[in-house]
Design a protein around this motif. Sequence first.
Motif, PDB file in Angstrom:
ATOM      1  N   PHE A  34       0.839  -1.199   0.000  1.00 37.90           N
ATOM      2  CA  PHE A  34       0.000   0.000   0.000  1.00 37.90           C
ATOM      3  C   PHE A  34       0.877   1.254   0.000  1.00 37.90           C
ATOM      4  O   PHE A  34       0.642   2.181  -0.771  1.00 37.90           O
ATOM      5  CB  PHE A  34      -0.928  -0.006   1.219  1.00 37.90           C
ATOM      6  CG  PHE A  34      -1.831   1.178   1.295  1.00 37.90           C
ATOM      7  CD1 PHE A  34      -2.952   1.267   0.480  1.00 37.90           C
ATOM      8  CD2 PHE A  34      -1.564   2.212   2.175  1.00 37.90           C
ATOM      9  CE1 PHE A  34      -3.792   2.376   0.543  1.00 37.90           C
ATOM     10  CE2 PHE A  34      -2.390   3.321   2.239  1.00 37.90           C
ATOM     11  CZ  PHE A  34      -3.502   3.403   1.426  1.00 37.90           C
ATOM     12  N   GLN A  35       1.902   1.276   0.856  1.00 40.10           N
ATOM     13  CA  GLN A  35       2.792   2.438   0.955  1.00 40.10           C
ATOM     14  C   GLN A  35       3.528   2.714  -0.351  1.00 40.10           C
ATOM     15  O   GLN A  35       3.674   3.868  -0.747  1.00 40.10           O
ATOM     16  CB  GLN A  35       3.834   2.221   2.064  1.00 40.10           C
ATOM     17  CG  GLN A  35       3.346   2.508   3.445  1.00 40.10           C
ATOM     18  CD  GLN A  35       3.122   3.993   3.658  1.00 40.10           C
ATOM     19  OE1 GLN A  35       3.918   4.826   3.262  1.00 40.10           O
ATOM     20  NE2 GLN A  35       2.004   4.327   4.284  1.00 40.10           N
ATOM     21  N   LEU A  36       4.023   1.657  -1.000  1.00 34.64           N
ATOM     22  CA  LEU A  36       4.884   1.863  -2.157  1.00 34.64           C
ATOM     23  C   LEU A  36       4.178   1.742  -3.505  1.00 34.64           C
ATOM     24  O   LEU A  36       4.837   1.867  -4.544  1.00 34.64           O
ATOM     25  CB  LEU A  36       6.077   0.905  -2.090  1.00 34.64           C
ATOM     26  CG  LEU A  36       6.991   1.163  -0.886  1.00 34.64           C
ATOM     27  CD1 LEU A  36       8.123   0.174  -0.853  1.00 34.64           C
ATOM     28  CD2 LEU A  36       7.513   2.579  -0.881  1.00 34.64           C
ATOM     29  N   ASN A  40       2.794   6.148  -2.277  1.00 38.05           N
ATOM     30  CA  ASN A  40       3.946   6.586  -3.077  1.00 38.05           C
ATOM     31  C   ASN A  40       4.003   5.678  -4.295  1.00 38.05           C
ATOM     32  O   ASN A  40       4.406   4.529  -4.169  1.00 38.05           O
ATOM     33  CB  ASN A  40       5.247   6.456  -2.278  1.00 38.05           C
ATOM     34  CG  ASN A  40       5.215   7.234  -0.987  1.00 38.05           C
ATOM     35  OD1 ASN A  40       5.207   8.439  -1.005  1.00 38.05           O
ATOM     36  ND2 ASN A  40       5.161   6.532   0.131  1.00 38.05           N
ATOM     37  N   HIS A  41       3.609   6.158  -5.434  1.00 38.07           N
ATOM     38  CA  HIS A  41       3.617   5.325  -6.640  1.00 38.07           C
ATOM     39  C   HIS A  41       5.044   4.921  -6.981  1.00 38.07           C
ATOM     40  O   HIS A  41       5.996   5.665  -6.745  1.00 38.07           O
ATOM     41  CB  HIS A  41       2.940   6.061  -7.800  1.00 38.07           C
ATOM     42  CG  HIS A  41       1.494   6.315  -7.535  1.00 38.07           C
ATOM     43  ND1 HIS A  41       0.540   5.329  -7.636  1.00 38.07           N
ATOM     44  CD2 HIS A  41       0.846   7.427  -7.128  1.00 38.07           C
ATOM     45  CE1 HIS A  41      -0.629   5.827  -7.321  1.00 38.07           C
ATOM     46  NE2 HIS A  41      -0.479   7.099  -7.007  1.00 38.07           N
ATOM     47  N   THR A  46      11.815   7.664  -4.542  1.00 37.17           N
ATOM     48  CA  THR A  46      13.156   8.211  -4.713  1.00 37.17           C
ATOM     49  C   THR A  46      14.016   7.872  -3.500  1.00 37.17           C
ATOM     50  O   THR A  46      13.506   7.461  -2.457  1.00 37.17           O
ATOM     51  CB  THR A  46      13.112   9.737  -4.859  1.00 37.17           C
ATOM     52  OG1 THR A  46      12.602  10.289  -3.649  1.00 37.17           O
ATOM     53  CG2 THR A  46      12.247  10.166  -6.044  1.00 37.17           C
ATOM     54  N   PHE A  47      15.291   8.064  -3.654  1.00 40.62           N
ATOM     55  CA  PHE A  47      16.225   7.846  -2.556  1.00 40.62           C
ATOM     56  C   PHE A  47      15.868   8.757  -1.376  1.00 40.62           C
ATOM     57  O   PHE A  47      15.801   8.311  -0.234  1.00 40.62           O
ATOM     58  CB  PHE A  47      17.655   8.115  -3.040  1.00 40.62           C
ATOM     59  CG  PHE A  47      18.700   7.770  -2.038  1.00 40.62           C
ATOM     60  CD1 PHE A  47      19.118   6.453  -1.884  1.00 40.62           C
ATOM     61  CD2 PHE A  47      19.288   8.745  -1.255  1.00 40.62           C
ATOM     62  CE1 PHE A  47      20.091   6.122  -0.953  1.00 40.62           C
ATOM     63  CE2 PHE A  47      20.256   8.421  -0.330  1.00 40.62           C
ATOM     64  CZ  PHE A  47      20.667   7.103  -0.175  1.00 40.62           C
ATOM     65  N   ALA A  48      15.606  10.026  -1.664  1.00 42.83           N
ATOM     66  CA  ALA A  48      15.264  10.989  -0.604  1.00 42.83           C
ATOM     67  C   ALA A  48      13.954  10.595   0.088  1.00 42.83           C
ATOM     68  O   ALA A  48      13.837  10.710   1.314  1.00 42.83           O
ATOM     69  CB  ALA A  48      15.164  12.394  -1.187  1.00 42.83           C
ATOM     70  N   ALA A  52      13.399   9.609   3.973  1.00 39.46           N
ATOM     71  CA  ALA A  52      12.390  10.268   4.805  1.00 39.46           C
ATOM     72  C   ALA A  52      11.504   9.242   5.505  1.00 39.46           C
ATOM     73  O   ALA A  52      11.231   9.361   6.708  1.00 39.46           O
ATOM     74  CB  ALA A  52      11.543  11.211   3.950  1.00 39.46           C
ATOM     75  N   ARG A  53      11.071   8.215   4.767  1.00 37.56           N
ATOM     76  CA  ARG A  53      10.230   7.178   5.382  1.00 37.56           C
ATOM     77  C   ARG A  53      11.008   6.414   6.450  1.00 37.56           C
ATOM     78  O   ARG A  53      10.495   6.133   7.534  1.00 37.56           O
ATOM     79  CB  ARG A  53       9.700   6.207   4.324  1.00 37.56           C
ATOM     80  CG  ARG A  53       8.543   6.743   3.532  1.00 37.56           C
ATOM     81  CD  ARG A  53       7.903   5.679   2.649  1.00 37.56           C
ATOM     82  NE  ARG A  53       8.840   5.005   1.751  1.00 37.56           N
ATOM     83  CZ  ARG A  53       9.255   5.506   0.600  1.00 37.56           C
ATOM     84  NH1 ARG A  53       8.837   6.688   0.195  1.00 37.56           N
ATOM     85  NH2 ARG A  53      10.099   4.821  -0.165  1.00 37.56           N
ATOM     86  N   MET A  54      12.256   6.059   6.147  1.00 35.76           N
ATOM     87  CA  MET A  54      13.052   5.265   7.084  1.00 35.76           C
ATOM     88  C   MET A  54      13.465   6.063   8.313  1.00 35.76           C
ATOM     89  O   MET A  54      13.803   5.483   9.344  1.00 35.76           O
ATOM     90  CB  MET A  54      14.299   4.697   6.393  1.00 35.76           C
ATOM     91  CG  MET A  54      13.988   3.609   5.383  1.00 35.76           C
ATOM     92  SD  MET A  54      13.101   2.197   6.053  1.00 35.76           S
ATOM     93  CE  MET A  54      14.407   1.381   6.928  1.00 35.76           C
TER      94      MET A  54
END
Length: 121
Positions: A34-36, A40-41, A46-48, A52-54
């Motif tokens: 669901f998240q990815l 967030n499609h 992105t790396f950034a 941010a999520r981590m």
Amino acid sequence: MAERYSSFTPGGTGWLLQRITAAFLVVVLAFHFFQLHFVNHAADVTFAGTQARMSSVGYFITMVLFLVTAAFHGVNGVYNALVNQGLKGTQKKVVLAVLVIAGVALVAQGTYVALVMGDFI
């Protein structure tokens, strides 16, 4: 009718942990998907954004638990499938050792990447 054989002892710890990890993985995999794929499609990941999520402690802990649970579930499942196919003796011990080392290495590397991505180290 063919006799059913399983290397898991019904009601045993290995049997129970395989079922608990499966249930946990279904829930966390749904969250991860669901998240990815919806929040967030895939094209927008992105790396950034990953950093941010981590950096969120809740997300970080969830993903590390996902990693540990998936590694255990996979290693335990492969090992028991091989035992069910007749793996015995020294081969059984060698396979177990290789799978445990591979699982520990996977968890160590994945945890390190998660810590770096979350900017915790």
